[in-house]
Design an enzyme around this catalytic site. Structure first.
Site, PDB file in Angstrom:
ATOM      1  N   ASN A  23       0.806  -1.225   0.000  1.00 51.76           N
ATOM      2  CA  ASN A  23       0.000   0.000   0.000  1.00 51.76           C
ATOM      3  C   ASN A  23       0.838   1.274   0.000  1.00 51.76           C
ATOM      4  O   ASN A  23       0.304   2.359  -0.193  1.00 51.76           O
ATOM      5  CB  ASN A  23      -0.977   0.000   1.186  1.00 51.76           C
ATOM      6  CG  ASN A  23      -2.130  -0.962   0.948  1.00 51.76           C
ATOM      7  OD1 ASN A  23      -2.258  -1.511  -0.138  1.00 51.76           O
ATOM      8  ND2 ASN A  23      -2.942  -1.153   1.962  1.00 51.76           N
ATOM      9  N   ARG A  94      -8.681  -0.877  -7.559  1.00 50.49           N
ATOM     10  CA  ARG A  94      -9.114   0.460  -7.171  1.00 50.49           C
ATOM     11  C   ARG A  94      -7.941   1.444  -7.052  1.00 50.49           C
ATOM     12  O   ARG A  94      -8.054   2.607  -7.422  1.00 50.49           O
ATOM     13  CB  ARG A  94      -9.852   0.345  -5.838  1.00 50.49           C
ATOM     14  CG  ARG A  94     -10.270   1.654  -5.249  1.00 50.49           C
ATOM     15  CD  ARG A  94     -10.959   1.422  -3.914  1.00 50.49           C
ATOM     16  NE  ARG A  94     -10.994   2.616  -3.104  1.00 50.49           N
ATOM     17  CZ  ARG A  94     -11.937   3.534  -3.193  1.00 50.49           C
ATOM     18  NH1 ARG A  94     -12.909   3.394  -4.039  1.00 50.49           N
ATOM     19  NH2 ARG A  94     -11.895   4.609  -2.425  1.00 50.49           N
ATOM     20  N   CYS A 118     -16.533  -3.171  -5.088  1.00 47.99           N
ATOM     21  CA  CYS A 118     -15.761  -4.398  -4.930  1.00 47.99           C
ATOM     22  C   CYS A 118     -16.392  -5.198  -3.811  1.00 47.99           C
ATOM     23  O   CYS A 118     -17.335  -4.753  -3.183  1.00 47.99           O
ATOM     24  CB  CYS A 118     -14.302  -4.096  -4.625  1.00 47.99           C
ATOM     25  SG  CYS A 118     -14.063  -3.474  -2.980  1.00 47.99           S
ATOM     26  N   ARG A 123     -17.140   1.541  -1.853  1.00 44.45           N
ATOM     27  CA  ARG A 123     -15.876   2.277  -2.004  1.00 44.45           C
ATOM     28  C   ARG A 123     -15.928   3.406  -3.043  1.00 44.45           C
ATOM     29  O   ARG A 123     -15.249   3.357  -4.076  1.00 44.45           O
ATOM     30  CB  ARG A 123     -14.734   1.312  -2.331  1.00 44.45           C
ATOM     31  CG  ARG A 123     -14.597   0.245  -1.262  1.00 44.45           C
ATOM     32  CD  ARG A 123     -13.436  -0.667  -1.506  1.00 44.45           C
ATOM     33  NE  ARG A 123     -12.168  -0.128  -1.023  1.00 44.45           N
ATOM     34  CZ  ARG A 123     -11.029  -0.793  -1.049  1.00 44.45           C
ATOM     35  NH1 ARG A 123     -10.979  -1.992  -1.543  1.00 44.45           N
ATOM     36  NH2 ARG A 123      -9.927  -0.248  -0.588  1.00 44.45           N
ATOM     37  N   ASP A 306      -7.500  -3.965   7.551  1.00 49.08           N
ATOM     38  CA  ASP A 306      -6.816  -4.976   6.748  1.00 49.08           C
ATOM     39  C   ASP A 306      -6.302  -6.155   7.583  1.00 49.08           C
ATOM     40  O   ASP A 306      -5.796  -7.133   7.034  1.00 49.08           O
ATOM     41  CB  ASP A 306      -5.639  -4.354   5.976  1.00 49.08           C
ATOM     42  CG  ASP A 306      -6.115  -3.546   4.773  1.00 49.08           C
ATOM     43  OD1 ASP A 306      -7.320  -3.568   4.472  1.00 49.08           O
ATOM     44  OD2 ASP A 306      -5.265  -2.886   4.137  1.00 49.08           O
ATOM     45  N   ARG A 399      -2.530 -11.167  -5.367  1.00 45.86           N
ATOM     46  CA  ARG A 399      -2.636  -9.709  -5.565  1.00 45.86           C
ATOM     47  C   ARG A 399      -1.895  -8.978  -4.455  1.00 45.86           C
ATOM     48  O   ARG A 399      -1.335  -7.905  -4.690  1.00 45.86           O
ATOM     49  CB  ARG A 399      -4.109  -9.275  -5.530  1.00 45.86           C
ATOM     50  CG  ARG A 399      -4.886  -9.600  -6.762  1.00 45.86           C
ATOM     51  CD  ARG A 399      -6.255  -8.977  -6.692  1.00 45.86           C
ATOM     52  NE  ARG A 399      -6.152  -7.528  -6.474  1.00 45.86           N
ATOM     53  CZ  ARG A 399      -7.181  -6.709  -6.391  1.00 45.86           C
ATOM     54  NH1 ARG A 399      -8.395  -7.176  -6.527  1.00 45.86           N
ATOM     55  NH2 ARG A 399      -7.015  -5.419  -6.196  1.00 45.86           N
TER      56      ARG A 399
HETATM   57  C1  UD1 Z   1      -6.564   1.922   1.565  1.00 47.87           C
HETATM   58  C2  UD1 Z   1      -5.816   0.617   1.438  1.00 47.87           C
HETATM   59  C3  UD1 Z   1      -6.687  -0.539   1.896  1.00 47.87           C
HETATM   60  C4  UD1 Z   1      -7.227  -0.281   3.298  1.00 47.87           C
HETATM   61  C5  UD1 Z   1      -7.894   1.085   3.382  1.00 47.87           C
HETATM   62  C6  UD1 Z   1      -8.300   1.448   4.795  1.00 47.87           C
HETATM   63  C7  UD1 Z   1      -4.339   1.066  -0.421  1.00 47.87           C
HETATM   64  C8  UD1 Z   1      -3.969   0.761  -1.826  1.00 47.87           C
HETATM   65  N1  UD1 Z   1      -5.413   0.435   0.051  1.00 47.87           N
HETATM   66  O1  UD1 Z   1      -7.675   1.826   0.679  1.00 47.87           O
HETATM   67  O2  UD1 Z   1      -5.904  -1.731   1.880  1.00 47.87           O
HETATM   68  O3  UD1 Z   1      -8.175  -1.276   3.632  1.00 47.87           O
HETATM   69  O4  UD1 Z   1      -6.984   2.097   2.913  1.00 47.87           O
HETATM   70  O5  UD1 Z   1      -7.224   1.385   5.654  1.00 47.87           O
HETATM   71  O6  UD1 Z   1      -3.678   1.816   0.257  1.00 47.87           O
HETATM   72  N2  UD1 Z   1     -14.411   6.311   1.060  1.00 47.87           N
HETATM   73  C9  UD1 Z   1     -15.433   7.118   0.578  1.00 47.87           C
HETATM   74  N3  UD1 Z   1     -15.123   8.035  -0.397  1.00 47.87           N
HETATM   75  C10 UD1 Z   1     -13.841   8.191  -0.885  1.00 47.87           C
HETATM   76  C11 UD1 Z   1     -12.822   7.370  -0.382  1.00 47.87           C
HETATM   77  C12 UD1 Z   1     -13.130   6.438   0.587  1.00 47.87           C
HETATM   78  O7  UD1 Z   1     -16.565   6.996   1.010  1.00 47.87           O
HETATM   79  O8  UD1 Z   1     -13.639   9.047  -1.764  1.00 47.87           O
HETATM   80  C13 UD1 Z   1     -14.723   5.294   2.085  1.00 47.87           C
HETATM   81  C14 UD1 Z   1     -14.503   3.888   1.545  1.00 47.87           C
HETATM   82  O9  UD1 Z   1     -15.637   3.410   0.871  1.00 47.87           O
HETATM   83  C15 UD1 Z   1     -14.228   3.119   2.819  1.00 47.87           C
HETATM   84  C16 UD1 Z   1     -13.500   4.137   3.697  1.00 47.87           C
HETATM   85  O10 UD1 Z   1     -13.813   5.414   3.151  1.00 47.87           O
HETATM   86  O11 UD1 Z   1     -15.432   2.755   3.452  1.00 47.87           O
HETATM   87  C17 UD1 Z   1     -12.005   3.949   3.739  1.00 47.87           C
HETATM   88  O12 UD1 Z   1     -11.456   4.099   2.468  1.00 47.87           O
HETATM   89  P1  UD1 Z   1      -9.987   4.643   2.192  1.00 47.87           P
HETATM   90  O13 UD1 Z   1      -9.334   5.039   3.469  1.00 47.87           O
HETATM   91  O14 UD1 Z   1     -10.070   5.639   1.111  1.00 47.87           O
HETATM   92  O15 UD1 Z   1      -9.312   3.331   1.648  1.00 47.87           O
HETATM   93  P2  UD1 Z   1      -8.495   3.132   0.308  1.00 47.87           P
HETATM   94  O16 UD1 Z   1      -7.568   4.266   0.100  1.00 47.87           O
HETATM   95  O17 UD1 Z   1      -9.402   2.743  -0.786  1.00 47.87           O
END
Ligand code: UD1
Length: 418
Positions: A23, A94, A118, A123, A306, A399
């Site tokens: 990540n 993503r 997903c 997300r 995670d 992955r």
């Molecule tokens: C990253 C990690 C993932 C981890 C997650 C939370 C990477 C590549 N992946 O994912 O392994 O599980 O952080 O620690 O680093 N959300 C919204 N709108 C947005 C963005 C996020 O509603 O624009 C929500 C998502 O649906 C989710 C929550 O916020 O419920 C957390 O998402 P986010 O912190 O953004 O995770 P990722 O960056 O996708």
């Protein structure tokens, strides 16, 4: 389809090196879009998600490849950047969406497919988009693509509704090349954010406060190529720690940053697992049994979502009842019915799993629905009596983990491909 047969109930023992962080590698590779010339990124785990990001960079016109001579090193040559990211790659992973900030910053125009939902929840990317709009971008959705444009991004004061990891990274990258100062409030504080910031700082960006909830970025006109080494993967490390405990073995994890694992270490210790952190290693051994504990997933420094499936596998063998609350993703319990097929006693109530510990698990055919669910089922299989067949249709385990089955086998496991 990847099919793994696990013959369980064998203690894992020995030493294991922790891989570089997936990540951290993904946004850092995305950030090379902003570094004209040749960059070298070291300690990159060799796994499918990174390969997908490398393919995204190539589709955007960069040359990127794992070095033939130096393991876990990715070389990137950036002499041109196209502004359209391919649908089949972004919808596959993503994190490919994270290229939107860098492309917008260098091209003034980015056209990126919406990543879509997903298995672990819908997300959305609304927080990314609001952040880029605050920097002056015009963002439209057309034919499934997010189209962002701006002649010149301008620094702004931004406050996130939720400390999204990806949105913090998108805005951090875009702000690095914006005009003037950006303040990101309620920023994510994950170690991977700090690693991305350190990478950008090495390339000439001016960033303060990464790792705290307020990040300050003073935009610079351009960045320069760098050589950079990625931090160890705290989720892989946590998975290995649970492997030691659940098989009642003992492992020494090397090349790890124990400070990044405080929440996981504390929970395991609360359960009665023996965990001894050193400066860059951790020794983990099962204690006399596992106590039930309650846990709630939270943004860093809270307990990581995670690691929730892996801890659930361990708690299914504890003495007593545990309540596991998932507060980051709305649908991250796909592993529960599969664990129950192996003899676990778990009920889902809203966003909480109620785990009544059982004394043993028994091998069964199970289906892998997402990366960490797969890790949890593999761990359960290592502990279970008899044979577990993991059906991983989308290669989720590959992955996110580098040669995990092979490395477990070197520590005493019996896992074979079917
Ligand atoms: C990253 C990690 C993932 C981890 C997650 C939370 C990477 C590549 N992946 O994912 O392994 O599980 O952080 O620690 O680093 N959300 C919204 N709108 C947005 C963005 C996020 O509603 O624009 C929500 C998502 O649906 C989710 C929550 O916020 O419920 C957390 O998402 P986010 O912190 O953004 O995770 P990722 O960056 O996708």
């Amino acid at each position: 389809m990847l099919k793994l047969v696990v013959k369980g109930a064998k203690p894992l023992r020995g030493e294991v090196n922790v891989s570089g962080s997936k990540n951290a590698a993904l946004p850092i590779l995305a950030a090379t879009i902003m570094l004209p010339g040749r960059s070298v990124v070291r300690n990159v785990p060799n796994l499918l998600d990174v390969t997908t990001m490398i393919r995204v960079l190539r589709a955007l016109g960069l040359r990127a490849e794992y070095s033939q001579s130096s393991p876990n090193t990715v070389n990137v040559w950036n002499y041109q950047v196209r502004h359209v990211a391919p649908y089949e790659l972004v919808t596959k992973m993503r994190a490919s969406f994270f290229v939107i900030g860098p492309i917008l910053a260098v091209k003034g125009l980015a056209k990126i497919p919406l990543p879509g939902g997903c298995a672990i929840g819908s997300r959305p990317v609304d927080i990314h988009i609001k952040g880029l709009e605050a920097l002056g971008a015009r963002v439209e959705l057309e034919h499934g693509f997010v189209i962002a444009s701006a002649n010149r991004l301008r620094g702004a004061k931004i406050h996130f509704d939720f400390p999204s990891v990806g949105a913090t990274e998108s805005v951090l990258m875009a702000a690095a090349l914006a005009e003037g100062e950006t303040l990101i409030g309620n920023a994510a504080r994950e170690p991977e954010i700090v690693d991305l910031a350190n990478f950008l700082i090495a390339a000439g960006a001016r960033i303060e406060g990464a790792g705290s909830e307020q990040i300050r970025v003073e935009g610079v006109p351009q960045l320069a190529p760098v050589e950079y080494t990625i931090i160890p993967d705290r989720i892989e490390a946590g998975t290995l720690m649970v492997a030691a405990a659940i098989t009642r073995g003992e492992l020494k994890l090397k090349r790890v940053v124990p400070d990044h694992l405080t929440a996981t270490i504390n929970k395991l210790q609360e359960m009665g697992v023996r965990v001894v952190p050193g400066s860059d290693e951790i020794v983990v051994a099962a204690g006399d049994g596992f106590k039930a504990v309650d846990v709630k997933t939270l943004p860093y420094p809270g307990f990581p979502t995670d690691m929730q499936p892996q801890l659930t596998a361990l708690l299914s063998l504890s003495a007593g009842t545990s309540v596991i609350s998932e507060s980051v993703f709305e649908n991250r319990f796909m592993h529960l019915p599969e664990l129950c097929r192996m003899g676990a006693d778990i009920k889902l109530e809203g966003q909480s799993a109620i785990v009544n510990g059982v004394s043993r698990l028994s091998g069964a055919p199970v289906r892998v629905t997402d990366l960490r669910a797969g890790a949890a089922l593999l761990l359960a299989g290592l502990a279970a009596e008899g044979e577990t067949l993991l059906e991983d249709r989308d290669h989720h385990l590959n992955r996110g983990y580098e040669r995990l089955a092979e490395r477990f086998n070197a520590l005493g496991a019996d896992i074979s491909k079917k």
